[in-house]
Scaffold this motif. Sequence first.
Motif, PDB file in Angstrom:
ATOM      1  N   GLU A 131      44.305  57.801  45.977  1.00 20.31           N
ATOM      2  CA  GLU A 131      45.438  57.515  45.087  1.00 20.31           C
ATOM      3  C   GLU A 131      46.689  57.190  45.901  1.00 20.31           C
ATOM      4  N   ALA A 132      46.897  57.936  46.991  1.00 20.37           N
ATOM      5  CA  ALA A 132      48.100  57.728  47.813  1.00 20.37           C
ATOM      6  C   ALA A 132      48.073  56.365  48.509  1.00 20.37           C
ATOM      7  N   ALA A 133      46.881  55.787  48.679  1.00 21.54           N
ATOM      8  CA  ALA A 133      46.772  54.519  49.415  1.00 21.54           C
ATOM      9  C   ALA A 133      46.885  53.293  48.512  1.00 21.54           C
ATOM     10  N   VAL A 134      46.919  53.498  47.182  1.00 26.36           N
ATOM     11  CA  VAL A 134      46.981  52.345  46.270  1.00 26.36           C
ATOM     12  C   VAL A 134      48.342  51.648  46.391  1.00 26.36           C
ATOM     13  N   THR A 135      48.298  50.314  46.537  1.00 18.48           N
ATOM     14  CA  THR A 135      49.536  49.515  46.535  1.00 18.48           C
ATOM     15  C   THR A 135      49.354  48.370  45.541  1.00 18.48           C
ATOM     16  N   GLU A 136      50.376  47.504  45.418  1.00 15.28           N
ATOM     17  CA  GLU A 136      50.221  46.371  44.470  1.00 15.28           C
ATOM     18  C   GLU A 136      49.222  45.351  44.998  1.00 15.28           C
ATOM     19  N   ARG A 137      48.812  45.479  46.266  1.00 14.02           N
ATOM     20  CA  ARG A 137      47.833  44.544  46.827  1.00 14.02           C
ATOM     21  C   ARG A 137      46.396  45.069  46.740  1.00 14.02           C
ATOM     22  N   THR A 138      46.224  46.310  46.313  1.00 12.10           N
ATOM     23  CA  THR A 138      44.876  46.887  46.262  1.00 12.10           C
ATOM     24  C   THR A 138      44.020  46.121  45.254  1.00 12.10           C
ATOM     25  N   ARG A 139      42.823  45.709  45.672  1.00 14.04           N
ATOM     26  CA  ARG A 139      41.932  44.955  44.776  1.00 14.04           C
ATOM     27  C   ARG A 139      40.650  45.703  44.437  1.00 14.04           C
ATOM     28  N   ALA A 140      40.303  46.726  45.222  1.00 13.20           N
ATOM     29  CA  ALA A 140      39.060  47.469  44.946  1.00 13.20           C
ATOM     30  C   ALA A 140      39.071  48.785  45.720  1.00 13.20           C
ATOM     31  N   LEU A 141      38.269  49.728  45.235  1.00 15.28           N
ATOM     32  CA  LEU A 141      38.011  50.983  45.939  1.00 15.28           C
ATOM     33  C   LEU A 141      36.584  50.920  46.464  1.00 15.28           C
ATOM     34  N   LEU A 142      36.396  51.368  47.724  1.00 12.47           N
ATOM     35  CA  LEU A 142      35.056  51.281  48.313  1.00 12.47           C
ATOM     36  C   LEU A 142      34.651  52.652  48.900  1.00 12.47           C
ATOM     37  N   PRO A 143      34.303  53.598  48.015  1.00 13.22           N
ATOM     38  CA  PRO A 143      33.853  54.907  48.507  1.00 13.22           C
ATOM     39  C   PRO A 143      32.456  54.803  49.127  1.00 13.22           C
ATOM     40  N   VAL A 144      32.198  55.630  50.125  1.00 13.20           N
ATOM     41  CA  VAL A 144      30.907  55.654  50.814  1.00 13.20           C
ATOM     42  C   VAL A 144      30.273  57.020  50.589  1.00 13.20           C
ATOM     43  N   HIS A 145      29.029  57.033  50.105  1.00 13.12           N
ATOM     44  CA  HIS A 145      28.322  58.312  49.918  1.00 13.12           C
ATOM     45  C   HIS A 145      27.678  58.686  51.255  1.00 13.12           C
ATOM     46  N   LEU A 146      28.494  59.285  52.134  1.00 18.90           N
ATOM     47  CA  LEU A 146      28.070  59.434  53.528  1.00 18.90           C
ATOM     48  C   LEU A 146      26.987  60.491  53.694  1.00 18.90           C
ATOM     49  N   TYR A 147      26.043  60.188  54.528  1.00 22.33           N
ATOM     50  CA  TYR A 147      24.922  61.067  54.906  1.00 22.33           C
ATOM     51  C   TYR A 147      23.954  61.333  53.745  1.00 22.33           C
ATOM     52  N   GLY A 148      24.245  60.815  52.539  1.00 21.35           N
ATOM     53  CA  GLY A 148      23.343  61.034  51.411  1.00 21.35           C
ATOM     54  C   GLY A 148      23.874  61.939  50.324  1.00 21.35           C
ATOM     55  N   GLN A 149      25.158  62.334  50.438  1.00 25.00           N
ATOM     56  CA  GLN A 149      25.778  63.115  49.358  1.00 25.00           C
ATOM     57  C   GLN A 149      26.850  62.271  48.690  1.00 25.00           C
ATOM     58  N   MET A 150      26.829  62.252  47.351  1.00 23.91           N
ATOM     59  CA  MET A 150      27.771  61.387  46.638  1.00 23.91           C
ATOM     60  C   MET A 150      29.203  61.900  46.717  1.00 23.91           C
ATOM     61  N   CYS A 151      30.123  60.938  46.702  1.00 21.74           N
ATOM     62  CA  CYS A 151      31.562  61.240  46.629  1.00 21.74           C
ATOM     63  C   CYS A 151      31.883  61.845  45.270  1.00 21.74           C
ATOM     64  N   ASP A 152      33.104  62.323  45.145  1.00 23.89           N
ATOM     65  CA  ASP A 152      33.597  62.816  43.861  1.00 23.89           C
ATOM     66  C   ASP A 152      33.918  61.612  42.976  1.00 23.89           C
ATOM     67  N   MET A 153      32.868  61.095  42.309  1.00 25.50           N
ATOM     68  CA  MET A 153      33.028  59.834  41.580  1.00 25.50           C
ATOM     69  C   MET A 153      33.878  59.980  40.325  1.00 25.50           C
ATOM     70  N   ASP A 154      33.972  61.197  39.755  1.00 29.57           N
ATOM     71  CA  ASP A 154      34.832  61.376  38.583  1.00 29.57           C
ATOM     72  C   ASP A 154      36.294  61.172  38.976  1.00 29.57           C
ATOM     73  N   ALA A 155      36.681  61.799  40.085  1.00 27.69           N
ATOM     74  CA  ALA A 155      38.075  61.680  40.536  1.00 27.69           C
ATOM     75  C   ALA A 155      38.377  60.243  40.981  1.00 27.69           C
ATOM     76  N   ILE A 156      37.429  59.617  41.676  1.00 26.61           N
ATOM     77  CA  ILE A 156      37.647  58.242  42.146  1.00 26.61           C
ATOM     78  C   ILE A 156      37.677  57.274  40.956  1.00 26.61           C
ATOM     79  N   GLY A 157      36.790  57.533  39.978  1.00 36.26           N
ATOM     80  CA  GLY A 157      36.774  56.713  38.767  1.00 36.26           C
ATOM     81  C   GLY A 157      38.082  56.832  37.992  1.00 36.26           C
ATOM     82  N   ALA A 158      38.676  58.035  38.004  1.00 35.41           N
ATOM     83  CA  ALA A 158      39.951  58.234  37.287  1.00 35.41           C
ATOM     84  C   ALA A 158      41.062  57.425  37.949  1.00 35.41           C
ATOM     85  N   VAL A 159      41.090  57.389  39.281  1.00 39.86           N
ATOM     86  CA  VAL A 159      42.096  56.575  39.993  1.00 39.86           C
ATOM     87  C   VAL A 159      41.870  55.101  39.664  1.00 39.86           C
TER      88      VAL A 159
END
Length: 380
Positions: A131-159
Amino acid sequence: MQVPLLDLKAQYATLRDDVLRAVADVLDTQLVCNGPAVRDFEAQAAQYCGAEHAVAVSSGTDALLLSLMALGVGQAAPACRTGAPCPGPDEVIAPAFTFFGTAGSIWRAGARPAFVDIDPDTFNLSPAGVEAAVTERTRALLPVHLYGQMCDMDAIGAVAERYGLPVIEDAAQAIGAEIDGRRAGSLGTCGCFSFYPTKNLGAMGDAGLVTTHDAALADKLEKLRNHGQTRQYIHDFVGGNFRMDSVQAAALGVKLRHLDAWTDARRRNAARYGELLAGVADVTLPVERPGRRHIYHQYVIRAERRDELRAHLSERGVASAVYYPLGLHQQACFAGLGYAAGDFPETERACREVLALPVHPELSDDQLDYVAAAIREFYS
Ligand SMILES: *Cc1c(COP(=O)(O)O)cnc(C)c1O
């Protein structure tokens, strides 16, 4: 005893006849590029990932690049080159701690990676940082499910919803990973998978996949992977050659049937390490968040005196690896982005502390016991 990080020959020996038969069937048809075997695999993969559509492509890296292209990310850069009013480069938010291909694809799409630090428990990107990194130029979010565990997709989806941004899941290490029964590749705008031979589902060479619920996006991806062709030799936009070979699809179809058994074995191995290494004060074991199905593409510990431990294991025949030794913000190729050492302290600490231990499904209990004993010996 020798304990390799992977044993692809042992796995192949159990599948050899089935794989050779499936590949021979494809060769008999001579429909070897993007043929019916690819359509069959796409249907199976879409079902496995819980997505409406799956588009087979040439690699995980190409899955990412194609997704960015399909979503129109990086289109500002060519306009700048022609001297038209330049709106500045598109930005895509991604973790500083991941495989290079994540950020390399953003760059190749003509956009700028905007890096974010990771959560120290899971090594996945921190939603607050996103959320802190979003600017008017942001076009997409690219989370990585590193090592095989998923990111907090609810929180990322909310942003994403708050700012109207698409989410591209880099699920290259996470096929079959879940949050509350929902699979990687089914929660974002699209999901990108790699079938590089060392991944949990590996092809007989390079291959990848994009999943999505969005029919229009799937249609665009299908055209883009074939030079943007809308009808034969008619092009409304520029794509590339991102097709999957039919023999890869045939081999992957055979292997997909075994994936859940392999994942269960990886999870059992991880649980056994958890018991065997409990109480070793100098080692921090991986954290599996509640409701997650971690597929343990890698079993990664944090270790005091990591490099010495690694040498000790190597002397005893135990292979290990460091994924990854350098944050992407510190790579020479991204020096122009203006980041500096110290910008992402958790990423930099992880680079010094992480060590991946063998966790592949072919490991025996004796091998697991041997690895754990070698680690205990080092710290005793
Ligand atoms: C493997 C991987 C990729 C790239 O996949 P390839 O099939 O090797 O191109 C991208 N992102 C992550 C996180 C990966 O682990």
